[in-house]
Structures are given as structure tokens and as C-alpha cells.
Design a protein around this motif. Sequence first.
Motif, mmCIF file in Angstrom:
data_model
loop_
_atom_site.group_PDB
_atom_site.id
_atom_site.type_symbol
_atom_site.label_atom_id
_atom_site.label_comp_id
_atom_site.label_asym_id
_atom_site.label_seq_id
_atom_site.Cartn_x
_atom_site.Cartn_y
_atom_site.Cartn_z
ATOM 1 N N UNK A 7 54.269 41.153 -45.707
ATOM 2 C CA UNK A 7 54.299 41.536 -44.299
ATOM 3 C C UNK A 7 55.655 42.171 -44.009
ATOM 4 N N UNK A 8 55.646 43.349 -43.403
ATOM 5 C CA UNK A 8 56.854 43.991 -42.886
ATOM 6 C C UNK A 8 56.905 43.729 -41.394
ATOM 7 N N UNK A 9 58.050 43.303 -40.905
ATOM 8 C CA UNK A 9 58.214 43.086 -39.469
ATOM 9 C C UNK A 9 59.520 43.710 -39.004
ATOM 10 N N UNK A 10 59.459 44.439 -37.904
ATOM 11 C CA UNK A 10 60.673 44.984 -37.302
ATOM 12 C C UNK A 10 61.175 44.027 -36.216
ATOM 13 N N UNK A 11 62.459 44.133 -35.916
ATOM 14 C CA UNK A 11 63.036 43.260 -34.896
ATOM 15 C C UNK A 11 62.930 41.795 -35.249
ATOM 16 N N UNK A 30 50.396 29.064 -50.979
ATOM 17 C CA UNK A 30 49.251 29.946 -51.188
ATOM 18 C C UNK A 30 48.923 30.834 -50.007
ATOM 19 N N UNK A 31 49.506 30.531 -48.854
ATOM 20 C CA UNK A 31 49.240 31.314 -47.642
ATOM 21 C C UNK A 31 50.499 32.007 -47.125
ATOM 22 N N UNK A 32 51.591 31.903 -47.878
ATOM 23 C CA UNK A 32 52.878 32.441 -47.432
ATOM 24 C C UNK A 32 53.059 33.867 -47.962
ATOM 25 N N UNK A 33 53.304 34.832 -47.067
ATOM 26 C CA UNK A 33 53.520 36.210 -47.529
ATOM 27 C C UNK A 33 54.964 36.424 -47.974
ATOM 28 N N UNK A 34 55.165 37.473 -48.770
ATOM 29 C CA UNK A 34 56.510 38.000 -48.948
ATOM 30 C C UNK A 34 56.878 38.718 -47.657
ATOM 31 N N UNK A 35 58.178 38.807 -47.375
ATOM 32 C CA UNK A 35 58.614 39.334 -46.088
ATOM 33 C C UNK A 35 59.617 40.468 -46.264
ATOM 34 N N UNK A 36 59.377 41.551 -45.567
ATOM 35 C CA UNK A 36 60.322 42.665 -45.467
ATOM 36 C C UNK A 36 60.822 42.682 -44.030
ATOM 37 N N UNK A 37 62.093 42.389 -43.852
ATOM 38 C CA UNK A 37 62.674 42.268 -42.519
ATOM 39 C C UNK A 37 63.462 43.532 -42.207
ATOM 40 N N UNK A 38 62.957 44.317 -41.268
ATOM 41 C CA UNK A 38 63.566 45.600 -40.911
ATOM 42 C C UNK A 38 64.259 45.450 -39.568
ATOM 43 N N UNK A 91 51.591 45.515 -49.865
ATOM 44 C CA UNK A 91 51.798 45.528 -48.418
ATOM 45 C C UNK A 91 50.456 45.360 -47.710
ATOM 46 N N UNK A 92 50.340 44.254 -46.962
ATOM 47 C CA UNK A 92 49.086 43.938 -46.277
ATOM 48 C C UNK A 92 49.186 44.021 -44.762
ATOM 49 N N UNK A 93 50.416 43.950 -44.236
ATOM 50 C CA UNK A 93 50.545 43.976 -42.776
ATOM 51 C C UNK A 93 51.891 44.550 -42.375
ATOM 52 N N UNK A 94 51.874 45.269 -41.268
ATOM 53 C CA UNK A 94 53.094 45.782 -40.646
ATOM 54 C C UNK A 94 53.070 45.339 -39.192
ATOM 55 N N UNK A 95 54.100 44.624 -38.788
ATOM 56 C CA UNK A 95 54.204 44.117 -37.421
ATOM 57 C C UNK A 95 55.316 44.882 -36.715
#
Length: 313
Positions: A7-11, A30-38, A91-95
Motif C-alpha cells: 500500500x502506498x499512502x501520501x500524507x 498474513x494480513x499486513x501490507x508492505x508500506x510506501x510512505x510518501x 502494489x495493490x493500493x494507493x491511498x
Amino acid sequence: MTEPGTVLITGPTRNLGRHAVLAMARRPAGRRPDLLLVGRAGPDLTAVADEARAHGAVVHEIGCDLSRLADVRAAAATVRALLTAGAVRPLRALVANAGAMSADTRRASSDGYEMTFAVNHLAHAQLIGDLLGSFTTPARVVLLGSNTYHANFWRRLLGVPEAEWADPVELARPAAGERAPGMTASGVAYSNAKLAILYYAHELQRRVGDGINVSVFEPGWMPGTALGRGAPRAFRVMSRVLGRVPGVSTPRRSGPLLAALALDDRWAHLREGAFVVKTRPAEVRPVACDPGRERRLWEATAELLERAGTSKA
């Protein structure tokens, strides 16, 4: 259950974004995503990344000033490189969580655009556009909306104005004059930006086709957050008081709801810019569904982003 991927998340550093990040990081392995913090590079970004890692998450910090479209393009390039190298899962989600409300609509971004419109809409349009080819489907794009586009009861009580739509090129133009236009103009600019997000979500869904679902999250009014830090003191004091009223939204309550919208199977069906208010899908007002305005916003956004890209060395 779909593998959570990345999951990528901005802010991600404060308020809603921070609590969404930590809610994702606290999930079972098993339910925890990797995180890209922008977000803006600095101690706040480092702190939330370290806290998420302490819960077991794989985290990458990507420093980015969202008011600079060159920074946004560079951040997207970094994301693509991390995905290609296998440093994170697919990459499965962008927030698109980051938001701003400039207290002075004369203030321009580094690309020359009105700051509220630049951060809330243009930056995320650039980022999403640059990463559309990098998603692994099924995937989700979650945008941050607000009922300010029509000014509900609480916002009317505080004098928060509803949107006054104009051509997007005009919305992107900073106000002129030597005197600051005032908080009403700032509120209108913010409401216009949030209406733009609804229009963009609808048009984005038309253009991405199957596999990527687009939705819009309204966290509920969260008085006292940093979003209103440029508001007059009386407004900020009243907001803090109302923030203590039982049932009023807070980042701590709404952050996990945003995380759920990006990850949980119960929301996997949402698409076409579905508008979710905290935990319930809701109908938007007729003004927020206008295919002509949506198409024009898409075209104008492309023009504005291209202009910014070619005007910078």
C-alpha cells in the motif's frame, strides 16, 4: 482473501494518515501490507516509519513535497524502482490521503498553481497517472473526499463555504491582488478541490477499466486537525471545542477505517468513485456527478501537468 501486497499512502506523518499507517502496520502478519510512505522528508516521516517497522511492517520512506510536481514524479520513479527490484510486494493500493488548505489563495505552488488545488488534486493526479501501469490487479485507489463540496450542517454552522465550480484552469490559478482574499476564499478553494476529487474519481474509473477499483473516503469532520492551522484563532478554538463532542470524528477513530477501505475484503466491490462516509457508502449530491465537468477536469488536469513538466528544467 487477496494477498495484501503493498500500500502506498501520501500524507502519512500526522493525524488521519499516521493512524491509517499504524492500523495497517498492526495487522497480523498474513494480513499486513508492505508500506510506501510518501510525504515530506524529515523527523515526522522517520518517526512514523520506525513505529510501523516496530510492529513488523516492511516500510520504505519516500521523501516528497507534494506542492512540487517534480518531486511527485521523482517519488513515482522511486516506487517503480522498488517494485522492479522486488524490495516490496506487488502494489495493490494507493491511498491519496494528503491534503492542504492554504489560508491565502494568492499563494502559488512551485509550479505556479493555487496551493490548495495543487496539493489536493494535481499532485495525486500526477502520482496516480505515473503509477497506473505499476499496479498488480485486483487493486484499489482510495481518494480522500469531503462533504464540504455542499457544506453540510456542521460546516454551515462554522461558516465553511460550499464549492463554486469553475473551469479547472481557473481553479488552478492563484488569486490576484495585494490583499489576501480571506478565509471564505480559502474555504471555497478547499471545497472546489474536494469536488474535483469526486469528479476525478468518476472519470478515473471510466479510464482504468477492470482490475483497479476507485473509491472516495470521507473520514467525517475532524475539528482541530492541522488542516485548519491557517484559520483565524476563533475558528481554531471553536474547532477544538467541537472536537470533544462525543461522536465527532477524530484521526484515531477514522484512521483504521481508511486502512480498512484500502485492504478489507468487505470493500473489495467498491468502484466508480463510490463515496464512503466513515463506515457507510453514501449517495453524493447531483452536483458531484457531472460527466461533462469530469471529462473537462481530466483534460485540463493533463494540460496543467504537462505544462508543469515542460516548464521546469
